[in-house]
Design a protein around this motif. Structure first.
Motif, PDB file in Angstrom:
ATOM      1  N   LYS A 128      -5.529 -10.943  -3.183  1.00  0.00           N
ATOM      2  CA  LYS A 128      -3.829 -11.272  -3.221  1.00  0.00           C
ATOM      3  C   LYS A 128      -3.900 -12.030  -3.324  1.00  0.00           C
ATOM      4  O   LYS A 128      -3.940 -13.375  -2.783  1.00  0.00           O
ATOM      5  N   THR A 131       3.747 -13.475  -3.670  1.00  0.00           N
ATOM      6  CA  THR A 131       4.264 -12.651  -4.076  1.00  0.00           C
ATOM      7  C   THR A 131       5.357 -13.612  -5.317  1.00  0.00           C
ATOM      8  O   THR A 131       5.724 -14.922  -5.350  1.00  0.00           O
ATOM      9  N   THR A 145       3.869  -8.581  -6.762  1.00  0.00           N
ATOM     10  CA  THR A 145       2.986  -9.146  -5.565  1.00  0.00           C
ATOM     11  C   THR A 145       1.801  -9.137  -6.735  1.00  0.00           C
ATOM     12  O   THR A 145       1.398  -7.770  -7.321  1.00  0.00           O
ATOM     13  N   VAL A 147      -2.053  -9.591  -8.167  1.00  0.00           N
ATOM     14  CA  VAL A 147      -3.789  -9.113  -7.700  1.00  0.00           C
ATOM     15  C   VAL A 147      -3.511  -9.696  -8.566  1.00  0.00           C
ATOM     16  O   VAL A 147      -4.046  -9.073 -10.013  1.00  0.00           O
ATOM     17  N   VAL A 246      -2.546   1.670  -3.730  1.00  0.00           N
ATOM     18  CA  VAL A 246      -3.616  -0.283  -3.201  1.00  0.00           C
ATOM     19  C   VAL A 246      -4.382   0.321  -2.113  1.00  0.00           C
ATOM     20  O   VAL A 246      -4.014   1.356  -0.740  1.00  0.00           O
ATOM     21  N   ALA A 248      -5.933  -1.622   1.081  1.00  0.00           N
ATOM     22  CA  ALA A 248      -6.581  -2.835   1.602  1.00  0.00           C
ATOM     23  C   ALA A 248      -6.316  -2.653   3.782  1.00  0.00           C
ATOM     24  O   ALA A 248      -5.901  -1.745   4.318  1.00  0.00           O
ATOM     25  N   TYR A 325       0.721  -7.650 -11.649  1.00  0.00           N
ATOM     26  CA  TYR A 325       1.863  -7.437 -11.071  1.00  0.00           C
ATOM     27  C   TYR A 325       2.708  -6.692 -10.221  1.00  0.00           C
ATOM     28  O   TYR A 325       2.673  -4.962 -11.173  1.00  0.00           O
ATOM     29  N   VAL A 331       2.603  -5.691  -0.320  1.00  0.00           N
ATOM     30  CA  VAL A 331       1.531  -4.607   0.014  1.00  0.00           C
ATOM     31  C   VAL A 331       0.318  -5.767   1.090  1.00  0.00           C
ATOM     32  O   VAL A 331       0.310  -6.561   1.358  1.00  0.00           O
ATOM     33  N   ASN A 335      -3.071 -12.817   1.829  1.00  0.00           N
ATOM     34  CA  ASN A 335      -2.894 -13.444   0.500  1.00  0.00           C
ATOM     35  C   ASN A 335      -4.813 -14.210   0.439  1.00  0.00           C
ATOM     36  O   ASN A 335      -5.189 -14.546   1.895  1.00  0.00           O
ATOM     37  N   HIS A 336      -5.380 -13.925  -0.262  1.00  0.00           N
ATOM     38  CA  HIS A 336      -6.744 -13.971  -0.812  1.00  0.00           C
ATOM     39  C   HIS A 336      -7.673 -12.876   0.312  1.00  0.00           C
ATOM     40  O   HIS A 336      -8.631 -13.091   0.565  1.00  0.00           O
ATOM     41  N   ILE A 339      -8.404  -6.458  -2.153  1.00  0.00           N
ATOM     42  CA  ILE A 339      -7.136  -4.876  -2.334  1.00  0.00           C
ATOM     43  C   ILE A 339      -8.362  -4.044  -3.783  1.00  0.00           C
ATOM     44  O   ILE A 339      -9.364  -4.367  -4.257  1.00  0.00           O
TER      45      ILE A 339
END
Length: 415
Positions: A128, A131, A145, A147, A246, A248, A325, A331, A335-336, A339
């Motif tokens: 991830k 956004t 988001t 990815v 998705v 995560a 996208y 989501v 971040n990072h 997913i």
């Protein structure tokens, strides 16, 4: 005493699975570690989820072993000289650069996409990024988001005949009607230095012919969607306009109070005489039972749970950097974070696929499109592209303005 009780109960309530040492698909370290329940549990025909719910308090009941291979080794040798470091890097490079790829004989024979019986493709692992705002052709703003699919390769494939579905532990519930009909495909992401891992963990990637991966996951697929180990996976595994699911792990917020965890209002301010009650929950309302009722919302650990979102639309794909996208700014995961992305299992989304209109099957192969190269940016049909002309209002009807009131009519109305 607890250790002895665990050993006795494990021997009484479980028995080892068949010896799989002769199998070339499963690793040698996975021999004899799976167990199937005892006779009286098999007689009740309990599913794996029911067994976990029934025996969740009995920690000595272990129906599966989650430690197949020790991943991390003895650590990094800091006393090594710079000359030896460069020498080891050359050895690592020569080991994987001169290694014969399993794809030299070409991919496996591709199956045919079918609707009945159902076809389930593999998924991918993504990171991830964050956004961004986007606009559709009517000028409406929405958020997506980003990815990125980085360094994805197929590591291993296990056919349905080699899987014991009675003791299989999955984070995503597997439908009962798929038991015995789906295989397991292992996908890895982000190649890493093999010196950071143990010899047993590095041995998992010998069949794929790729360096060790930092992250591994598995997808349950139908046999006609099997992919040969060593095959790379790209963002073009999906199409613009398709819908995906998705999964995560949500952001870990640690131990939080009820105001942060559930959005409680809290107590009154100081001017109303509040003393040490500003962020407290208040009474738990146990009533006559004289105990805390199950499900009472109280302070506790927040986040760090597996969250799945279904039916997210793919608005845009960057083929150069393998970026998807996805619809929405919510989501799960930081971040990072990793997913899992797979085709949507919603009924209204699955029936959009036909035997002639479906995503690349079993995945996208660059050799199939040598004559026609893909554009760097792929867009859905209803998204606005900034290289197109400006928005027009031809399809919008503008109502005429009413005649303004004159000063005489305004004065007459006041009378």
């Amino acid at each position: 005493m607890n250790r002895a009780l665990q050993t006795v109960c494990t021997r009484l309530f479980t028995r080892p699975l068949l010896n799989l040492s002769s199998s070339s698909i499963l690793p040698s370290t996975a021999v004899g570690i799976n167990f199937i329940p005892c006779a009286w549990i098999r007689r009740e025909k309990l599913t794996d989820q029911q067994m976990r719910l029934r025996y969740k308090k009995l920690h000595w009941h272990k129906f599966y072993d989650d430690k197949w291979v020790q991943r991390r080794g003895g650590g990094w040798d800091e006393k090594i000289t710079p000359e030896n470091v460069s020498f080891m890097q050359e050895i690592v490079y020569e080991t994987y650069a001169n290694k014969d790829s399993p794809l030299k004989d070409g991919p496996w024979q591709r199956g045919k996409f079918t609707i009945d019986p159902e076809t389930i493709r593999t998924g991918v692992l993504g990171l991830k990024l964050g956004t961004l705002p986007q606009w559709d052709k009517r000028g409406r703003k929405f958020y997506v988001t980003l990815v990125q699919i980085i360094d994805n390769h197929v590591i291993n494939y296990t056919p349905p005949e080699m899987i014991n579905f009675r003791t299989l532990f999955t984070t995503r519930p597997l439908r009962r009607d798929l038991h015995g009909k789906v295989g397991m495909l292992v996908v890895g992401a982000l190649s890493c230095d093999p010196r950071k891992f143990t010899r047993g963990y590095n041995g998992l990637f010998e069949q794929a012919g790729v360096p060790p991966k930092r992250k591994l996951t598995r997808f349950f697929i139908t046999p006609n969607s099997a992919i040969k180990p060593g095959t790379p996976l790209y963002a073009t595994h999906f199409r613009c306009g398709d819908y995906v699911d998705v999964q995560a792990r949500s952001i870990d917020y640690g131990f939080q109070g009820v105001m942060r965890r559930y959005g409680f209002r809290g107590g009154p301010s100081d001017k109303y005489g509040s003393t040490k009650f500003h962020r407290k929950r208040g009474t738990i309302g146990s009533g006559r039972k004289h105990k805390v009722l199950p499900g009472t919302r109280m302070a506790g650990f927040m986040g760090n749970k597996l969250v799945m979102m279904k039916g997210l639309k793919i608005w845009r794909i960057n083929t150069k950097y393998n970026v998807l996208y996805l619809m929405g700014p919510s989501v799960p995961g930081p971040n990072h974070g990793y997913i899992r992305i797979q085709d949507s299992t919603l009924y209204e989304r699955k029936k959009m696929f036909t035997e002639t209109n479906h995503p690349p099957f079993p995945t996208y192969y660059p050799d199939d499109n040598k004559s026609k190269s893909l554009d760097e940016e792929l867009f859905a049909d209803d998204i606005y592209r900034f290289d197109q002309p400006t928005l027009t209002l031809d399809d919008i009807q503008v109502a005429p303005l009413t005649a303004p009131r004159t000063a005489a009519k305004t004065a007459q109305k006041k009378k």
